[in-house]
Design a protein around this motif. Structure first.
Motif, mmCIF file in Angstrom:
data_model
loop_
_atom_site.group_PDB
_atom_site.id
_atom_site.type_symbol
_atom_site.label_atom_id
_atom_site.label_comp_id
_atom_site.label_asym_id
_atom_site.label_seq_id
_atom_site.Cartn_x
_atom_site.Cartn_y
_atom_site.Cartn_z
ATOM 1 N N ILE A 26 0.845 -1.204 0.000
ATOM 2 C CA ILE A 26 0.000 0.000 0.000
ATOM 3 C C ILE A 26 0.874 1.246 0.000
ATOM 4 N N GLU A 27 1.902 1.258 0.826
ATOM 5 C CA GLU A 27 2.809 2.409 0.896
ATOM 6 C C GLU A 27 3.528 2.650 -0.436
ATOM 7 N N MET A 28 3.789 1.573 -1.165
ATOM 8 C CA MET A 28 4.485 1.694 -2.454
ATOM 9 C C MET A 28 3.531 2.049 -3.595
ATOM 10 N N GLY A 29 2.253 2.193 -3.287
ATOM 11 C CA GLY A 29 1.289 2.540 -4.317
ATOM 12 C C GLY A 29 0.785 1.348 -5.108
ATOM 13 N N GLU A 30 0.974 0.155 -4.583
ATOM 14 C CA GLU A 30 0.574 -1.062 -5.289
ATOM 15 C C GLU A 30 -0.593 -1.765 -4.598
ATOM 16 N N GLY A 31 -1.114 -1.178 -3.527
ATOM 17 C CA GLY A 31 -2.176 -1.811 -2.757
ATOM 18 C C GLY A 31 -3.544 -1.609 -3.383
ATOM 19 N N SER A 32 -4.467 -2.450 -2.944
ATOM 20 C CA SER A 32 -5.841 -2.383 -3.453
ATOM 21 C C SER A 32 -6.802 -2.305 -2.272
ATOM 22 N N GLY A 33 -8.053 -2.111 -2.591
ATOM 23 C CA GLY A 33 -9.090 -2.115 -1.574
ATOM 24 C C GLY A 33 -9.165 -3.458 -0.865
ATOM 25 N N GLN A 34 -8.888 -4.516 -1.597
ATOM 26 C CA GLN A 34 -8.881 -5.852 -0.983
ATOM 27 C C GLN A 34 -7.759 -5.968 0.059
ATOM 28 N N ASP A 35 -6.623 -5.356 -0.237
ATOM 29 C CA ASP A 35 -5.523 -5.352 0.730
ATOM 30 C C ASP A 35 -5.930 -4.623 2.005
ATOM 31 N N LEU A 36 -6.641 -3.526 1.837
ATOM 32 C CA LEU A 36 -7.135 -2.783 3.004
ATOM 33 C C LEU A 36 -8.034 -3.660 3.861
#
Length: 165
Positions: free
Chosen positions: A81-91
């Motif tokens: 997420i911090e690297m800009g590769e995260g998704s809502g599912q990761d959240l």
């Protein structure tokens, strides 16, 4: 972009505001218009939401609860997420991790969490969240020195939930 820079220079006094050749209201309108044209990337929205929910802070305060494998997975998810590769599912996966429901409260766990309580209470104070019933019950439990691990864990996790803004 020049519109926003000029507006902030005008605000700080480093450039005369007449460079806009307009009133403050018009300058603010131009700035709002410029902002509304910006595209917010989905990855930025995910990062904002992770920070709004205070996911990393919650992880730090709940660290003793997790196994090493869970810690590694949480760190990997938050890192993406911090690297800009995260998704809502990761959240949502992080949220599931950080809402531990299958933890067996033991005196050892209560002791491990207790070492973090001062910092947790300071964070809640900085966020203006001291005036809650949960906060008062937690302090009362601390003062009684008769700490039931299950009650301690329940109040502690209730306080953790108050970290998001």
């Amino acid at each position: 972009m020049e519109g926003a820079r000029g507006f902030f220079r005008c605000l700080t006094g480093s450039v005369a505001c007449r460079s806009y050749e307009a009133s403050w209201r018009e300058a603010l309108g131009a700035w709002k218009s410029w902002l509304s044209e910006l595209e917010v990337l989905p990855s930025a929205q995910v990062l904002y939401e992770a920070r709004r929910r205070a996911l990393w802070l919650r992880f730090v305060f709940l660290y003793p609860v997790f196994s090493q494998a869970s810690r590694d997975e949480i760190q990997a998810l938050y890192g993406s997420i911090e690297m800009g590769e995260g998704s809502g599912q990761d959240l949502e996966r992080l949220e599931d991790f950080l809402s531990p429901s299958e933890v067996v409260p033991t005196p050892e766990l209560a002791e491990a969490l207790s070492s973090r309580k001062t910092s947790l209470l300071r964070w809640l104070g900085m966020m203006g969240k001291r005036d809650t019933e949960t906060y008062r019950r937690f302090l009362k439990l601390q003062a009684s020195r008769n700490t039931d691990p299950a009650e301690y864990f329940r109040l502690y996790t209730d306080l953790i939930a108050k970290l998001s803004w």
